[in-house]
Design a protein around this motif. Structure first.
Motif, PDB file in Angstrom:
ATOM      1  N   UNK A  30       0.833  -1.206   0.000  1.00  0.00           N
ATOM      2  CA  UNK A  30       0.000   0.000   0.000  1.00  0.00           C
ATOM      3  C   UNK A  30       0.867   1.255   0.000  1.00  0.00           C
ATOM      4  N   UNK A  31       0.351   2.320  -0.585  1.00  0.00           N
ATOM      5  CA  UNK A  31       1.046   3.607  -0.577  1.00  0.00           C
ATOM      6  C   UNK A  31       0.822   4.275   0.766  1.00  0.00           C
ATOM      7  N   UNK A  32       1.873   4.964   1.224  1.00  0.00           N
ATOM      8  CA  UNK A  32       1.728   5.690   2.474  1.00  0.00           C
ATOM      9  C   UNK A  32       1.317   7.140   2.217  1.00  0.00           C
ATOM     10  N   UNK A  33       1.912   7.758   1.216  1.00  0.00           N
ATOM     11  CA  UNK A  33       1.589   9.155   0.938  1.00  0.00           C
ATOM     12  C   UNK A  33       2.020   9.540  -0.467  1.00  0.00           C
ATOM     13  N   UNK A  34       1.349  10.563  -0.995  1.00  0.00           N
ATOM     14  CA  UNK A  34       1.718  11.177  -2.264  1.00  0.00           C
ATOM     15  C   UNK A  34       2.076  12.621  -1.937  1.00  0.00           C
ATOM     16  N   UNK A  35       3.325  12.980  -2.157  1.00  0.00           N
ATOM     17  CA  UNK A  35       3.776  14.331  -1.814  1.00  0.00           C
ATOM     18  C   UNK A  35       3.766  15.193  -3.065  1.00  0.00           C
ATOM     19  N   UNK A  36       2.973  16.247  -3.027  1.00  0.00           N
ATOM     20  CA  UNK A  36       2.927  17.161  -4.168  1.00  0.00           C
ATOM     21  C   UNK A  36       3.839  18.349  -3.896  1.00  0.00           C
ATOM     22  N   UNK A  37       4.809  18.556  -4.790  1.00  0.00           N
ATOM     23  CA  UNK A  37       5.648  19.757  -4.700  1.00  0.00           C
ATOM     24  C   UNK A  37       4.982  20.827  -5.550  1.00  0.00           C
ATOM     25  N   UNK A  38       4.414  21.838  -4.899  1.00  0.00           N
ATOM     26  CA  UNK A  38       3.735  22.859  -5.691  1.00  0.00           C
ATOM     27  C   UNK A  38       4.695  24.011  -5.981  1.00  0.00           C
ATOM     28  N   UNK A  39       4.697  24.456  -7.233  1.00  0.00           N
ATOM     29  CA  UNK A  39       5.631  25.502  -7.670  1.00  0.00           C
ATOM     30  C   UNK A  39       4.947  26.513  -8.585  1.00  0.00           C
ATOM     31  N   UNK A  40       5.605  27.646  -8.707  1.00  0.00           N
ATOM     32  CA  UNK A  40       5.161  28.691  -9.612  1.00  0.00           C
ATOM     33  C   UNK A  40       5.748  28.375 -10.993  1.00  0.00           C
ATOM     34  N   UNK A  41       4.871  28.288 -12.007  1.00  0.00           N
ATOM     35  CA  UNK A  41       5.335  27.812 -13.310  1.00  0.00           C
ATOM     36  C   UNK A  41       6.402  28.675 -13.970  1.00  0.00           C
ATOM     37  N   UNK A  42       6.258  30.002 -13.863  1.00  0.00           N
ATOM     38  CA  UNK A  42       7.226  30.897 -14.505  1.00  0.00           C
ATOM     39  C   UNK A  42       8.611  30.641 -13.914  1.00  0.00           C
ATOM     40  N   UNK A  43       8.652  30.451 -12.595  1.00  0.00           N
ATOM     41  CA  UNK A  43       9.937  30.250 -11.936  1.00  0.00           C
ATOM     42  C   UNK A  43      10.527  28.888 -12.287  1.00  0.00           C
ATOM     43  N   UNK A  44       9.664  27.911 -12.464  1.00  0.00           N
ATOM     44  CA  UNK A  44      10.245  26.598 -12.753  1.00  0.00           C
ATOM     45  C   UNK A  44      10.846  26.530 -14.147  1.00  0.00           C
TER      46      UNK A  44
ATOM     47  N   UNK B  49       5.289  23.143  -0.184  1.00  0.00           N
ATOM     48  CA  UNK B  49       5.680  24.279  -1.014  1.00  0.00           C
ATOM     49  C   UNK B  49       7.053  24.013  -1.632  1.00  0.00           C
ATOM     50  N   UNK B  50       7.062  23.777  -2.938  1.00  0.00           N
ATOM     51  CA  UNK B  50       8.306  23.443  -3.639  1.00  0.00           C
ATOM     52  C   UNK B  50       9.134  24.665  -4.005  1.00  0.00           C
ATOM     53  N   UNK B  51       8.660  25.863  -3.663  1.00  0.00           N
ATOM     54  CA  UNK B  51       9.385  27.075  -4.032  1.00  0.00           C
ATOM     55  C   UNK B  51      10.452  27.447  -3.009  1.00  0.00           C
ATOM     56  N   UNK B  52      10.390  26.847  -1.836  1.00  0.00           N
ATOM     57  CA  UNK B  52      11.380  27.162  -0.799  1.00  0.00           C
ATOM     58  C   UNK B  52      12.733  26.556  -1.182  1.00  0.00           C
ATOM     59  N   UNK B  53      13.786  26.867  -0.401  1.00  0.00           N
ATOM     60  CA  UNK B  53      15.090  26.284  -0.725  1.00  0.00           C
ATOM     61  C   UNK B  53      15.087  24.786  -0.395  1.00  0.00           C
ATOM     62  N   UNK B  54      16.088  24.087  -0.919  1.00  0.00           N
ATOM     63  CA  UNK B  54      16.120  22.620  -0.852  1.00  0.00           C
ATOM     64  C   UNK B  54      15.961  22.088   0.584  1.00  0.00           C
ATOM     65  N   UNK B  55      16.685  22.686   1.533  1.00  0.00           N
ATOM     66  CA  UNK B  55      16.620  22.195   2.921  1.00  0.00           C
ATOM     67  C   UNK B  55      15.243  22.419   3.543  1.00  0.00           C
ATOM     68  N   UNK B  56      14.620  23.552   3.201  1.00  0.00           N
ATOM     69  CA  UNK B  56      13.292  23.848   3.754  1.00  0.00           C
ATOM     70  C   UNK B  56      12.254  22.890   3.174  1.00  0.00           C
ATOM     71  N   UNK B  57      12.334  22.638   1.870  1.00  0.00           N
ATOM     72  CA  UNK B  57      11.412  21.682   1.249  1.00  0.00           C
ATOM     73  C   UNK B  57      11.580  20.319   1.925  1.00  0.00           C
ATOM     74  N   UNK B  58      12.838  19.928   2.123  1.00  0.00           N
ATOM     75  CA  UNK B  58      13.127  18.636   2.751  1.00  0.00           C
ATOM     76  C   UNK B  58      12.516  18.561   4.152  1.00  0.00           C
ATOM     77  N   UNK B  59      12.687  19.611   4.963  1.00  0.00           N
ATOM     78  CA  UNK B  59      12.153  19.503   6.326  1.00  0.00           C
ATOM     79  C   UNK B  59      10.627  19.517   6.322  1.00  0.00           C
TER      80      UNK B  59
END
Ligand code: ADP
Length: 202
Positions: free
Chosen positions: A106-120, A172-182
């Motif tokens: 079974x799946x435990x979770x689906x993590x959505x990284x949400x981002x601003x398209x222009x920035x990506x 929120x996928x727009x934060x820096x890598x460490x913040x997204x990770x935490x």
């Protein structure tokens, strides 16, 4: 732990998937990487996928479902897996559901990284400029536009699909890598490096 990372091209899925792999001792299944390896090795799957990938389209569902199904059974996935870049269509999500049901998983979770398209789009262009091995064949303006378009049409519906199943966790996928990770660690509610299940890390 069995997870899916969901998000548009350039959202940082690969980076976080690698951290999840190392932090939780699970295997990282990145279909983009697996397909690029197949292309580089010139396998039958690679030959089929090369042109499709270069224009930013999706390779056929049965190809990626086959790849994932085989990998999930390998010993390094016994402790769980993180799927990055799969599923990408509702048909793939349904195939995954069937596959997991058959295997009693079974799946435990689906993590959505949400981002601003222009920035990506900026991020991917930067990645293309800075890559040591030269840009990826699909990191050019046309293919990129296509990938974002394909994401919106085919992959975004998976957010509602998993929300309905009660599995979706938004980060929120727009934060820096460490913040997204935490934030990911927070939504998972279990600290990395503390798995004690069979084959896990104490
Ligand atoms: P992105 O940064 O665009 O998310 P990926 O490395 O995940 O890139 O995927 C690159 C390409 O590989 C995709 O544009 C697609 O052609 C192919 N691909 C990867 N995963 C899948 C999948 N699950 N289904 C179909 N095609 C896929």
């Amino acid at each position: 732990m069995r997870l899916i990372l969901l998000g548009p091209p350039g959202a940082g899925k690969g980076t976080q998937a690698a951290r999840l792999r190392d932090g939780y001792g699970i295997c990282q299944l990145s279909t983009g990487d697996m397909l690029r390896a197949a292309v580089a090795a010139g396998t039958p799957i690679g030959l089929k996928a090369k042109d499709i990938m270069e224009r930013g389209d999706l390779v056929p569902d049965e190809v990626v479902v086959g790849i994932i199904s085989e990998r999930i059974d390998q010993p390094d996935c016994a402790n769980g897996f993180i799927l990055d870049g799969f599923p990408r269509t509702v048909a793939q999500a349904e195939a995954l559901d069937r596959l997991l049901l058959e295997k009693g998983l079974a799946l435990e979770a689906v993590i959505e990284l949400s981002v601003d398209e222009a920035i990506l789009i900026e991020r991917i262009e930067k990645r293309a400029r800075e890559s040591a091995d030269g840009p990826r064949a699909d990191d050019n303006a046309d293919a990129l536009r296509k990938r974002v378009e394909v994401y919106r049409a085919q992959t975004e519906p998976l957010i509602a699909y998993y929300e309905e199943l009660g599995l979706l966790r938004r980060v929120d996928g727009m934060a820096d890598i460490d913040t997204v990770w935490s934030e990911i660690v927070d939504v998972l509610g279990s600290a990395p490096g503390r798995q004690t299940a069979a084959g896990g890390r104490a």
